[in-house]
Scaffold this motif. Structure first.
Motif, PDB file in Angstrom:
ATOM      1  N   VAL A 360      43.015  29.736  47.022  1.00 53.75           N
ATOM      2  CA  VAL A 360      43.119  31.195  47.064  1.00 53.75           C
ATOM      3  C   VAL A 360      43.133  31.754  45.650  1.00 53.75           C
ATOM      4  O   VAL A 360      42.458  32.738  45.340  1.00 53.75           O
ATOM      5  CB  VAL A 360      44.367  31.640  47.856  1.00 53.75           C
ATOM      6  N   THR A 361      43.918  31.119  44.779  1.00 56.05           N
ATOM      7  CA  THR A 361      43.965  31.561  43.383  1.00 56.05           C
ATOM      8  C   THR A 361      42.580  31.498  42.750  1.00 56.05           C
ATOM      9  O   THR A 361      42.140  32.432  42.065  1.00 56.05           O
ATOM     10  CB  THR A 361      44.934  30.689  42.567  1.00 56.05           C
ATOM     11  N   SER A 362      41.882  30.388  42.981  1.00 55.73           N
ATOM     12  CA  SER A 362      40.544  30.228  42.417  1.00 55.73           C
ATOM     13  C   SER A 362      39.582  31.270  42.978  1.00 55.73           C
ATOM     14  O   SER A 362      38.780  31.847  42.234  1.00 55.73           O
ATOM     15  CB  SER A 362      40.030  28.820  42.728  1.00 55.73           C
ATOM     16  N   ALA A 363      39.672  31.533  44.268  1.00 56.34           N
ATOM     17  CA  ALA A 363      38.783  32.505  44.897  1.00 56.34           C
ATOM     18  C   ALA A 363      39.036  33.909  44.367  1.00 56.34           C
ATOM     19  O   ALA A 363      38.098  34.675  44.138  1.00 56.34           O
ATOM     20  CB  ALA A 363      38.956  32.474  46.412  1.00 56.34           C
ATOM     21  N   LEU A 364      40.300  34.256  44.145  1.00 58.58           N
ATOM     22  CA  LEU A 364      40.634  35.580  43.615  1.00 58.58           C
ATOM     23  C   LEU A 364      40.091  35.770  42.199  1.00 58.58           C
ATOM     24  O   LEU A 364      39.773  36.888  41.787  1.00 58.58           O
ATOM     25  CB  LEU A 364      42.147  35.797  43.632  1.00 58.58           C
ATOM     26  N   GLY A 365      39.999  34.698  41.460  1.00 58.45           N
ATOM     27  CA  GLY A 365      39.488  34.774  40.095  1.00 58.45           C
ATOM     28  C   GLY A 365      37.981  34.669  39.999  1.00 58.45           C
ATOM     29  O   GLY A 365      37.417  34.765  38.898  1.00 58.45           O
ATOM     30  N   TYR A 366      37.316  34.486  41.126  1.00 55.05           N
ATOM     31  CA  TYR A 366      35.867  34.258  41.128  1.00 55.05           C
ATOM     32  C   TYR A 366      35.044  35.531  40.917  1.00 55.05           C
ATOM     33  O   TYR A 366      34.101  35.535  40.116  1.00 55.05           O
ATOM     34  CB  TYR A 366      35.479  33.564  42.424  1.00 55.05           C
ATOM     35  N   PRO A 367      35.325  36.640  41.612  1.00 53.44           N
ATOM     36  CA  PRO A 367      34.522  37.851  41.376  1.00 53.44           C
ATOM     37  C   PRO A 367      34.725  38.379  39.959  1.00 53.44           C
ATOM     38  O   PRO A 367      35.797  38.218  39.359  1.00 53.44           O
ATOM     39  CB  PRO A 367      35.035  38.838  42.433  1.00 53.44           C
ATOM     40  N   THR A 368      33.710  39.025  39.434  1.00 56.00           N
ATOM     41  CA  THR A 368      33.719  39.508  38.052  1.00 56.00           C
ATOM     42  C   THR A 368      33.956  41.007  38.009  1.00 56.00           C
ATOM     43  O   THR A 368      33.272  41.774  38.689  1.00 56.00           O
ATOM     44  CB  THR A 368      32.365  39.196  37.377  1.00 56.00           C
ATOM     45  N   ALA A 369      34.934  41.417  37.198  1.00 55.78           N
ATOM     46  CA  ALA A 369      35.230  42.846  37.056  1.00 55.78           C
ATOM     47  C   ALA A 369      34.139  43.534  36.251  1.00 55.78           C
ATOM     48  O   ALA A 369      33.632  42.993  35.261  1.00 55.78           O
ATOM     49  CB  ALA A 369      36.576  43.031  36.361  1.00 55.78           C
ATOM     50  N   THR A 370      33.751  44.736  36.683  1.00 54.92           N
ATOM     51  CA  THR A 370      32.722  45.515  36.005  1.00 54.92           C
ATOM     52  C   THR A 370      33.376  46.594  35.143  1.00 54.92           C
ATOM     53  O   THR A 370      34.105  47.442  35.666  1.00 54.92           O
ATOM     54  CB  THR A 370      31.793  46.188  37.021  1.00 54.92           C
ATOM     55  N   PRO A 371      33.116  46.581  33.830  1.00 52.93           N
ATOM     56  CA  PRO A 371      33.636  47.664  32.981  1.00 52.93           C
ATOM     57  C   PRO A 371      32.965  48.979  33.351  1.00 52.93           C
ATOM     58  O   PRO A 371      31.741  49.042  33.510  1.00 52.93           O
ATOM     59  CB  PRO A 371      33.260  47.228  31.563  1.00 52.93           C
ATOM     60  N   PRO A 481      29.407  36.592  42.028  1.00 59.01           N
ATOM     61  CA  PRO A 481      28.290  35.746  41.597  1.00 59.01           C
ATOM     62  C   PRO A 481      27.540  35.154  42.789  1.00 59.01           C
ATOM     63  O   PRO A 481      26.331  34.957  42.745  1.00 59.01           O
ATOM     64  CB  PRO A 481      28.977  34.652  40.770  1.00 59.01           C
ATOM     65  N   SER A 482      28.287  34.891  43.864  1.00 62.89           N
ATOM     66  CA  SER A 482      27.700  34.404  45.108  1.00 62.89           C
ATOM     67  C   SER A 482      28.644  34.750  46.252  1.00 62.89           C
ATOM     68  O   SER A 482      29.862  34.697  46.089  1.00 62.89           O
ATOM     69  CB  SER A 482      27.473  32.890  45.070  1.00 62.89           C
ATOM     70  N   ARG A 483      28.077  35.110  47.388  1.00 59.59           N
ATOM     71  CA  ARG A 483      28.896  35.327  48.585  1.00 59.59           C
ATOM     72  C   ARG A 483      28.806  34.133  49.538  1.00 59.59           C
ATOM     73  O   ARG A 483      29.382  34.183  50.627  1.00 59.59           O
ATOM     74  CB  ARG A 483      28.443  36.597  49.315  1.00 59.59           C
ATOM     75  N   THR A 484      28.077  33.110  49.148  1.00 56.43           N
ATOM     76  CA  THR A 484      27.864  31.966  50.035  1.00 56.43           C
ATOM     77  C   THR A 484      28.493  30.677  49.512  1.00 56.43           C
ATOM     78  O   THR A 484      28.313  29.621  50.115  1.00 56.43           O
ATOM     79  CB  THR A 484      26.358  31.742  50.253  1.00 56.43           C
ATOM     80  N   SER A 485      29.224  30.767  48.403  1.00 54.47           N
ATOM     81  CA  SER A 485      29.818  29.561  47.818  1.00 54.47           C
ATOM     82  C   SER A 485      31.224  29.279  48.331  1.00 54.47           C
ATOM     83  O   SER A 485      31.871  28.331  47.884  1.00 54.47           O
ATOM     84  CB  SER A 485      29.827  29.671  46.291  1.00 54.47           C
ATOM     85  N   GLY A 486      31.717  30.108  49.245  1.00 57.57           N
ATOM     86  CA  GLY A 486      32.999  29.830  49.890  1.00 57.57           C
ATOM     87  C   GLY A 486      34.106  30.802  49.574  1.00 57.57           C
ATOM     88  O   GLY A 486      34.980  31.055  50.418  1.00 57.57           O
TER      89      GLY A 486
END
Length: 533
Positions: A360-371, A481-486
């Protein structure tokens, strides 16, 4: 079955034995609920108090993290069924990124910059979302919550396009003029190619005739006798407007060469109009976008929201969840509930200690914030209306301010507030690194290139937001970066008694519609879980 009490007892027994689905079918058979033959099943059916009461289930308690649109919508829908809700919000106002800045609004960013807005009465800027498409569920909530709406002018033929670094002109050009020239020359080229047989393999003789007729209309080009030439028409606009008596008007002419028009890259600006979520007609709440947030607060109950309450730990338990938070006085407190719905931005959630697992921690850190950055510029007069005849709309540029937005409300009033820049990515980082005063100076200096010195001399006040440097938000939105990587799939499922919601868990990222849709999904799943237990 003739007496109401007997019927209620019967239905309660059915619900206890068979669950909500069997109960609903039974009610339909008794004529107490619509059947599929009578009414179409809506995309979202909010839970109802009778769901719990008729099945003998007690109302559950839900702690919601974040009073943004997703959090407020979650509480609003759960409250319809009698759930006990408590919202913990780190900031001192609701709405999250749905934030309208007015006179007196204050912001201290992550770099320590403190701003206090000095907009005059009636002036404001929507620092976050500012427009709503007709297709969006956001409008359904505006209707349900009685939030008044007005048009948002997303495209204006009299606004400008300014591409300083493309083509030889480097001057502001009206949308209408740019479109007339691009459409005209593209139509000329395609008509010539069609007439000379270049498309004979793809088109029948009838197809060619129809295509040529379309191009003459679409591009306002000449006929075959004049080799389908584009020479410009009144679509480009007038240097002298038509008037009375002998004043026929003077059409802007001649158009620039085809080479210059292609070099201007104006044509790359038009595609946004065709975007499903950008096409006119668009709307906005009267008085500011935060009218939606405050309408939700009123419906939920302001007493159920704890502001300045920063979440410090989330612990999933065998029979519920515990959330430790720090209140406005700096004291740590504990909130216990049956379920938790976490709607904070993922990059913020990722840093909060929890026992939900490393995945869960890893997944939460996966999406990239947009400035993302925005600035509101209040002016002493509405000179863009009186001098430039611009009533609403957006002027895109290739400058680092990206866009200038003209207000879609308050026409002919004394003052007005522009969005002086709305930028993302590297450009937003450039402005975000500056002090508020330096942001204003940079934005105004570039706006002068388009509108002249009045852009500076009539300025009354300014307020800027760098969302990636805003506490408890830290980005305008996120990208996957991907919606299919889990990771996306994992966070769209509950972790024990903890559910996640927000626009970042939808395909409408950066829109309030995404937050509403995600909240509805979680409400449905949570309620189904309760009803099946």
């Amino acid at each position: 079955m003739g007496q109401g009490g007997t019927r209620r007892d019967f239905l309660k027994a059915v619900g206890v034995a068979g669950g909500a689905g069997v109960l609903y079918e039974t009610m339909g058979a008794l004529g107490l609920a619509p059947t599929p033959a009578e009414a179409a099943v809506p995309d979202f059916a909010p839970p109802r108090a009778s769901d719990l009461a008729l099945t003998g289930r007690a109302a559950k308690k839900v702690v919601i993290l974040g009073a943004g649109i997703a959090g407020l919508a979650t509480a609003y829908e759960l409250r319809k069924a009698g759930y006990q809700c408590r919202i913990l919000e780190a900031k001192d106002q609701p709405g999250g990124r749905n934030w309208t800045v007015r006179g007196g609004t204050q912001l201290r960013d992550l770099d320590g910059n403190l701003q206090r807005a000095t907009f005059s009465a009636g002036q404001y800027m929507n620092a976050g979302p500012a427009r709503i498409a007709q297709s969006m569920v956001t409008l359904d909530y505006c209707r349900e919550l009685d939030v008044a709406l007005e048009p948002f002018i997303n495209q204006n033929a009299d606004a400008y396009i300014y591409n300083e670094n493309a083509g030889p002109s480097g001057k502001p050009t009206r949308w209408r003029t740019a479109k007339a020239d691009v459409y005209g020359y593209i139509s000329e080229l395609l008509a010539k190619a069609t007439d000379r047989g270049a498309l004979d393999a793809e088109l029948t003789a009838s197809d060619k005739e129809r295509l040529l007729a379309f191009l003459q209309n679409f591009g306002a080009i000449k006929g075959k006798a004049k080799n389908f030439a584009y020479e410009g028409t009144d679509r480009r606009g007038y240097s002298v407007e038509p008037g009375a008596a002998e004043q026929a008007g003077t059409v802007l002419s001649p158009p620039p060469s085809m080479s210059d028009v292609l070099a201007s890259q104006f044509g790359t600006r038009f595609s946004f109009e065709f975007g499903y979520d950008q096409a006119m007609m668009m709307l906005q709440p009267v008085g500011g976008m935060d009218r939606i947030a405050y309408a939700l607060v009123k419906a939920v109950g302001s007493d159920l929201i704890s502001y300045q309450s920063e979440v410090r730990r989330i612990t999933d338990l065998a029979d519920g969840v515990e959330v430790v938070y720090r209140d406005a006085k700096g004291k740590e407190r504990l909130e216990r509930a049956d379920f938790c719905v976490a709607t904070l931005p993922p990059m913020v959630l990722a840093r909060i200690p929890h026992n939900l697992g490393a995945s869960v921690t890893s997944a939460l850190g996966y999406p990239t914030a947009t400035p993302v950055g925005k600035i509101g510029l209040e002016y002493k007069s509405r000179w863009w209306e009186t001098r430039n005849r611009i009533y609403g709309g957006i002027s895109p540029t290739d400058l680092d301010l990206a866009q200038i937005w003209y207000p879609s409300h308050g026409f002919h009033s004394r003052r007005g507030t522009l969005i002086g820049y709305y930028n993302t990515g590297a450009n937003a980082r450039v402005y975000g690194q500056l002090s508020p005063a330096e942001r204003t100076e940079r934005a105004v200096a570039q706006g002068v290139k388009i509108h002249g010195d009045i852009y500076r001399t009539e300025l009354a006040s300014a307020f800027s937001v760098a969302w990636h440097r805003t506490p408890f938000i830290e980005g305008g939105w996120v990208s996957w970066p991907s919606r299919t990587s889990g990771e996306y799939t994992l966070l769209n499922k509950p972790a024990g008694h903890v559910f996640f919601a927000g626009d970042w868990l939808s395909y409408y990222i950066a829109w309030q519609a995404g937050a509403f849709d995600s909240a509805r999904k979680v409400v449905t799943e949570l309620h189904e879980r309760v009803m099946s237990s």
